[in-house]
Design a protein around this motif. Structure first.
Motif, PDB file in Angstrom:
ATOM      1  N   SER A  19      -3.652  -4.939   1.267  1.00 56.39           N
ATOM      2  CA  SER A  19      -4.103  -3.996   2.277  1.00 56.39           C
ATOM      3  C   SER A  19      -5.473  -4.406   2.780  1.00 56.39           C
ATOM      4  O   SER A  19      -6.451  -4.395   2.043  1.00 56.39           O
ATOM      5  CB  SER A  19      -4.167  -2.576   1.700  1.00 56.39           C
ATOM      6  N   TYR A  55      -3.868   7.280  -1.429  1.00 61.27           N
ATOM      7  CA  TYR A  55      -4.804   6.230  -1.818  1.00 61.27           C
ATOM      8  C   TYR A  55      -5.358   6.481  -3.217  1.00 61.27           C
ATOM      9  O   TYR A  55      -5.493   5.569  -4.031  1.00 61.27           O
ATOM     10  CB  TYR A  55      -5.924   6.163  -0.784  1.00 61.27           C
ATOM     11  N   PRO A  86       0.837  -1.206   0.000  1.00 58.28           N
ATOM     12  CA  PRO A  86       0.000   0.000   0.000  1.00 58.28           C
ATOM     13  C   PRO A  86       0.868   1.250   0.000  1.00 58.28           C
ATOM     14  O   PRO A  86       1.905   1.304   0.663  1.00 58.28           O
ATOM     15  CB  PRO A  86      -0.801  -0.132   1.301  1.00 58.28           C
TER      16      PRO A  86
END
Length: 323
Positions: A277, A248, A184
């Motif tokens: 994740s 993100y 991530p």
């Protein structure tokens, strides 16, 4: 690629190692033709090369000087000043060796010095992949004069390698994403040291670097890194330089780019492409067909030379990682 930073009073010593893909037996096998006990030497303005033959030493030394100038111009717009002391290069050259290298240097109060470099592999891979990769590390160290984020340093240096080496990273990236080994971005951007499983960082760092460079260029990438290293608020600098509201959002836009066959995906596999994740499930990707990225030519769209992928094996020796 591995970079280890050890702190001491007023200085940071950096070790940066190129991790190639090779079998453990090849890296460990003793071979008289790669021994440096009878190595030949060659001196240039910025390098002192030790290699198995005088011709190889000359070829590596002259290539290193040419790369030092051309890569500095390509990335930062001008050649680097001559170093106060030449950088020693220890070269082991043999078809039996996997491509790999290591570069060490010291940061001390805004200066960088103490260059040392090791390269190994076949003649072709040393000249077209390992040496460019390691020289690019010296360009970044001289330009930023501080350690870079691991993913960005290794990712950018991988972009200058031969297509066959890049193709290996592309195949590994898809393998990692489909087996839950993706990192991530919230974790990857915070990494100052290498993870235990180091190869996903290399593959993912290279792919993200290529994604950012293709969309906005090298100069913006360098400004992005310089800005981010001031306060390590990567969410702020991602929004400022690339227009994403969060890491993100950048993560998912990049995943969409990967899904769009950059690099080429193995469409025969039903395995999903996703990051490892538990807290950040993959959201639907925006349609890239109308974006500026869709209009950019991609190195991933080119036909890459086929390259065999030998079994992965690691050899840990002397604080460096060879694969």
């Amino acid at each position: 690629m591995e970079a280890r930073l050890t702190r001491r009073v007023g200085a940071a010593a950096a070790v940066v190692a190129l991790v190639g893909v090779a079998a453990e037996v090849a890296a460990q096998r003793p071979a008289h033709n790669v021994s440096l006990r009878r190595a030949a030497g060659y001196r240039t303005a910025n390098f002192v090369v030790q290699a198995p033959t005088a011709e190889l030493a000359r070829e590596i030394g002259e290539s290193a000087e040419e790369l030092r100038e051309s890569l500095a111009i390509e990335w930062v717009g001008q050649p680097m000043p001559q170093w106060s002391e030449p950088c020693p290069i220890q070269a082991k050259v043999s078809p039996a060796l996997g491509a790999g290298g290591a570069t060490t240097f010291v940061f001390d109060r805004g200066t960088v010095f103490g260059w040392e470099m090791e390269v190994q592999g076949s003649r072709e891979r040393v000249l077209d992949s390992v040496l460019p990769h390691e020289i690019t590390h010296t360009v970044f160290a001289s330009y930023f004069r501080q350690p870079l984020p691991r993913w960005a340093d290794e990712g950018a240096c991988t972009t200058v390698e031969h297509r066959s080496e890049i193709a290996k990273q592309e195949r590994l990236l898809i393998q990692f994403l489909k087996t839950g080994k993706g990192i991530p971005f919230s974790k990857m951007f915070a990494m100052k040291e290498y993870p235990v499983d180091i190869l996903p960082l290399y593959s993912q760092g290279h792919s993200l670097t290529q994604f950012l460079i293709e969309g906005h260029g090298k100069q913006e990438f360098l400004e992005f890194l310089a800005d981010g290293m001031q306060d390590e608020n990567w969410r702020r600098v991602v929004q400022k330089h690339y227009g994403y509201d969060s890491l993100y959002e950048l993560q998912n836009e990049w995943l969409g780019w990967v899904r769009a066959d950059r690099p080429r995906l193995d469409n025969r596999s039903d395995a999903p492409v996703q990051l490892a994740s538990a807290n950040e499930p993959i959201t639907p990707i925006r349609d890239l067909s109308q974006s500026s990225l869709a209009k950019q030519p991609s190195v991933y769209a080119q036909q890459l030379e086929p390259a065999p992928t030998p079994p992965m094996a690691s050899v840990y020796s002397g604080g460096k990682v060879w694969r």
